[in-house]
Design a protein around this motif. Structure first.
Motif, mmCIF file in Angstrom:
data_model
loop_
_atom_site.group_PDB
_atom_site.id
_atom_site.type_symbol
_atom_site.label_atom_id
_atom_site.label_comp_id
_atom_site.label_asym_id
_atom_site.label_seq_id
_atom_site.Cartn_x
_atom_site.Cartn_y
_atom_site.Cartn_z
ATOM 1 N N TYR A 195 35.348 44.626 50.359
ATOM 2 C CA TYR A 195 36.787 44.493 49.841
ATOM 3 C C TYR A 195 37.685 43.910 51.163
ATOM 4 C CZ TYR A 195 41.270 45.725 48.128
ATOM 5 O OH TYR A 195 42.583 45.746 47.680
ATOM 6 N N TYR A 196 37.314 44.398 52.248
ATOM 7 C CA TYR A 196 38.356 43.817 53.535
ATOM 8 C C TYR A 196 37.707 42.603 53.984
ATOM 9 C CZ TYR A 196 40.761 48.237 52.792
ATOM 10 O OH TYR A 196 41.502 49.215 51.950
ATOM 11 N N SER A 197 36.498 42.061 53.784
ATOM 12 C CA SER A 197 36.171 40.884 54.208
ATOM 13 C C SER A 197 36.049 39.697 53.442
ATOM 14 C CB SER A 197 34.530 41.245 55.047
ATOM 15 O OG SER A 197 33.759 41.453 53.779
ATOM 16 N N VAL A 198 36.320 39.912 52.100
ATOM 17 C CA VAL A 198 36.008 38.797 51.312
ATOM 18 C C VAL A 198 37.301 38.574 50.445
ATOM 19 C CG1 VAL A 198 34.919 37.800 49.199
ATOM 20 C CG2 VAL A 198 33.630 39.338 50.969
ATOM 21 N N PRO A 199 37.941 37.581 50.789
ATOM 22 C CA PRO A 199 39.250 36.797 49.851
ATOM 23 C C PRO A 199 39.166 36.957 48.288
ATOM 24 C CG PRO A 199 38.695 35.420 51.696
ATOM 25 C CD PRO A 199 37.391 36.188 51.396
ATOM 26 N N SER A 200 40.000 37.139 47.628
ATOM 27 C CA SER A 200 39.999 37.300 46.236
ATOM 28 C C SER A 200 39.779 35.915 45.517
ATOM 29 C CB SER A 200 41.292 37.997 45.867
ATOM 30 O OG SER A 200 41.450 39.065 46.137
ATOM 31 N N ARG A 222 34.037 34.089 39.846
ATOM 32 C CA ARG A 222 34.957 34.484 38.746
ATOM 33 C C ARG A 222 34.919 36.048 38.753
ATOM 34 N NH1 ARG A 222 31.723 35.722 34.129
ATOM 35 N NH2 ARG A 222 29.744 34.600 34.494
ATOM 36 N N LEU A 223 33.862 36.687 39.469
ATOM 37 C CA LEU A 223 33.691 37.999 39.389
ATOM 38 C C LEU A 223 33.983 38.780 40.660
ATOM 39 C CD1 LEU A 223 30.284 38.506 37.524
ATOM 40 C CD2 LEU A 223 32.479 38.605 36.664
ATOM 41 N N VAL A 224 34.354 37.831 41.961
ATOM 42 C CA VAL A 224 34.796 38.506 43.033
ATOM 43 C C VAL A 224 35.886 38.984 42.655
ATOM 44 C CG1 VAL A 224 35.459 37.822 45.411
ATOM 45 C CG2 VAL A 224 33.511 36.801 44.362
ATOM 46 N N LYS A 225 37.031 38.460 42.127
ATOM 47 C CA LYS A 225 37.911 39.029 41.809
ATOM 48 C C LYS A 225 38.239 40.464 41.029
ATOM 49 C CE LYS A 225 43.051 38.130 40.541
ATOM 50 N NZ LYS A 225 43.097 39.175 39.681
ATOM 51 N N VAL A 226 37.486 40.255 40.147
ATOM 52 C CA VAL A 226 37.090 41.538 39.053
ATOM 53 C C VAL A 226 36.688 42.617 40.025
ATOM 54 C CG1 VAL A 226 35.877 42.492 37.294
ATOM 55 C CG2 VAL A 226 36.581 39.953 37.041
ATOM 56 N N ALA A 227 35.883 42.247 41.107
ATOM 57 C CA ALA A 227 35.103 43.513 41.783
ATOM 58 C C ALA A 227 36.245 44.129 42.776
ATOM 59 C CB ALA A 227 34.016 43.006 42.428
ATOM 60 N N LYS A 228 36.948 43.277 43.101
ATOM 61 C CA LYS A 228 38.006 43.616 44.076
ATOM 62 C C LYS A 228 39.064 44.328 43.428
ATOM 63 C CE LYS A 228 38.923 41.576 47.971
ATOM 64 N NZ LYS A 228 39.529 40.994 49.029
ATOM 65 N N ASP A 229 39.535 44.038 42.350
ATOM 66 C CA ASP A 229 40.527 44.825 41.366
ATOM 67 C C ASP A 229 40.155 46.222 41.090
ATOM 68 O OD1 ASP A 229 42.123 42.546 41.355
ATOM 69 O OD2 ASP A 229 41.755 41.827 39.317
ATOM 70 N N ILE A 230 38.641 46.193 40.893
ATOM 71 C CA ILE A 230 38.073 47.552 40.472
ATOM 72 C C ILE A 230 38.218 48.416 41.829
ATOM 73 C CG2 ILE A 230 36.154 48.620 39.921
ATOM 74 C CD1 ILE A 230 35.549 46.342 38.255
ATOM 75 N N MET A 231 37.620 47.672 43.119
ATOM 76 C CA MET A 231 37.730 48.531 44.418
ATOM 77 C C MET A 231 38.900 48.912 44.753
ATOM 78 S SD MET A 231 34.377 46.284 45.894
ATOM 79 C CE MET A 231 32.982 46.019 45.097
#
Length: 328
Positions: free
Chosen positions: A116-121, A220-229
């Motif tokens: 979450y803290y190392s990957v841009p949305s 497309r799933l990176v943002k989904v994952a970050k929104d959940i986290m």
């Protein structure tokens, strides 16, 4: 499949599971997800090319397969009435199971926070720790929620028959309460956060399998994952610095909660003096190599815990047991 190379085997498995996506009988999507994890674990373990077989995925697979086992222990060894107490012979075994559930939870949140803290949305496709995929699978989240809920209820409902000593109850509840209080995770608040997760764009079973197989999240799933986290990784839910110190084992004093090898079924820590066990009193899995101290040679008893142990005719990975009969 014996003559296929590693990638060809995975392609074949994906083709088969694509046909099962619409299957709703016999456990439906949750069942097929578990069996997919088991099959990939078998392929990873049997691969002669260790560079391809992803040992990190194998370790995660055993954790994911252990989660419903932990839930079943805490639910099936409970009293018949939902509010009934646990029987004394389950106190210590279930306290070990609770300890593993907290250990599992900390490992998932540690991996999630690093991502979450190392990957841009707006990041492109990223390599991931497979543990992150728990957040993207509703069945796994539901089982995780149930396991945490049972852990909290275990402390409240441990009891002993009238006229017996309360020492055992006191020691057990204090053991689990200490584990909860010393964890960087506020389990009660985490439970609320997981129950209230809002997932705007749930991923398909095929997308989940693809990410699990390749250990990547497409853009497309990176943002989904970050929104959940973002709904879970809050300061009041998890203290990240203490969590990462614990997971990295950077302790100035010995940490009794440091990760140790555990029984593949019961999750009891296996100390140096516990293995090898007495002849016939333990077994190893022929597939994943997991160890258990369960004595399958003893006759069943009326103990609820003992009956639960003996229900595992196979390992959690689906492999057969090899009784321990001394060194080869």
């Amino acid at each position: 499949m014996k003559n296929l190379d590693y990638e060809a085997k995975l392609d074949l498995i994906d083709s088969v599971w694509a046909l099962l996506d619409s299957e709703s009988g016999g456990g439906g999507a949750a069942r097929w997800m578990v069996e997919y994890i088991q099959v990939l674990l078998l392929i990873d373990r049997s691969s002669s090319d260790k560079a391809l077989s992803h040992p990190n995925r194998s370790a995660t697979a055993l954790n994911l397969l252990s989660l419903p086992v932990a839930k079943s222990a805490l639910s099936e060894c409970h009293g018949k009435d939902h509010e009934a107490s646990y029987h004394p012979d389950t106190f210590w075994p279930l306290s070990e199971m609770c300890g593993w559930i907290i250990e599992f939870t900390e490992s998932i949140l540690s991996a999630a926070s690093q991502f979450y803290y190392s990957v841009p949305s707006d990041s492109a496709t990223r390599t991931i720790d497979p543990a992150l995929l728990v957040f993207l699978n509703q069945s796994l989240v539901s089982t995780w929620v149930d396991s945490l809920g049972y852990t909290l209820r275990f402390v409240k409902h441990v009891d002993v028959p009238k006229g017996t000593s309360i020492d055992s109850k006191t020691l057990v509840t204090r053991s689990v309460e200490d584990t909860l209080s010393q964890s960087p995770v506020n389990v009660s608040l985490l439970l609320e956060a997981l129950k209230g997760l809002k997932i705007e764009a749930p991923i398909s079973a095929a997308d989940w399998r693809n990410s699990y197989r390749h250990l990547i999240l497409p853009e497309r799933l990176v943002k989904v994952a970050k929104d959940i986290m973002s709904q879970v990784l809050k300061p009041d839910v998890v203290s990240l610095l203490p969590l990462h110190v614990r997971m990295a084992r950077l302790h100035l004093i010995p940490d009794e909660h440091a990760t140790v090898e555990r029984d593949i079924i019961t999750k009891k820590p296996i100390a140096d003096g516990d293995w090898p066990p007495p002849l016939g009193a333990g077994a190893t899995c022929r597939r994943c190599g997991g160890k258990t101290m369960i004595d399958f040679s003893r006759s069943p008893s009326t103990s609820r815990w003992r009956l639960w142990e003996l229900s595992f005719e196979r390992c959690i990975c689906g492999g057969r047991w090899k009784p321990y009969n001394g060194p080869n």
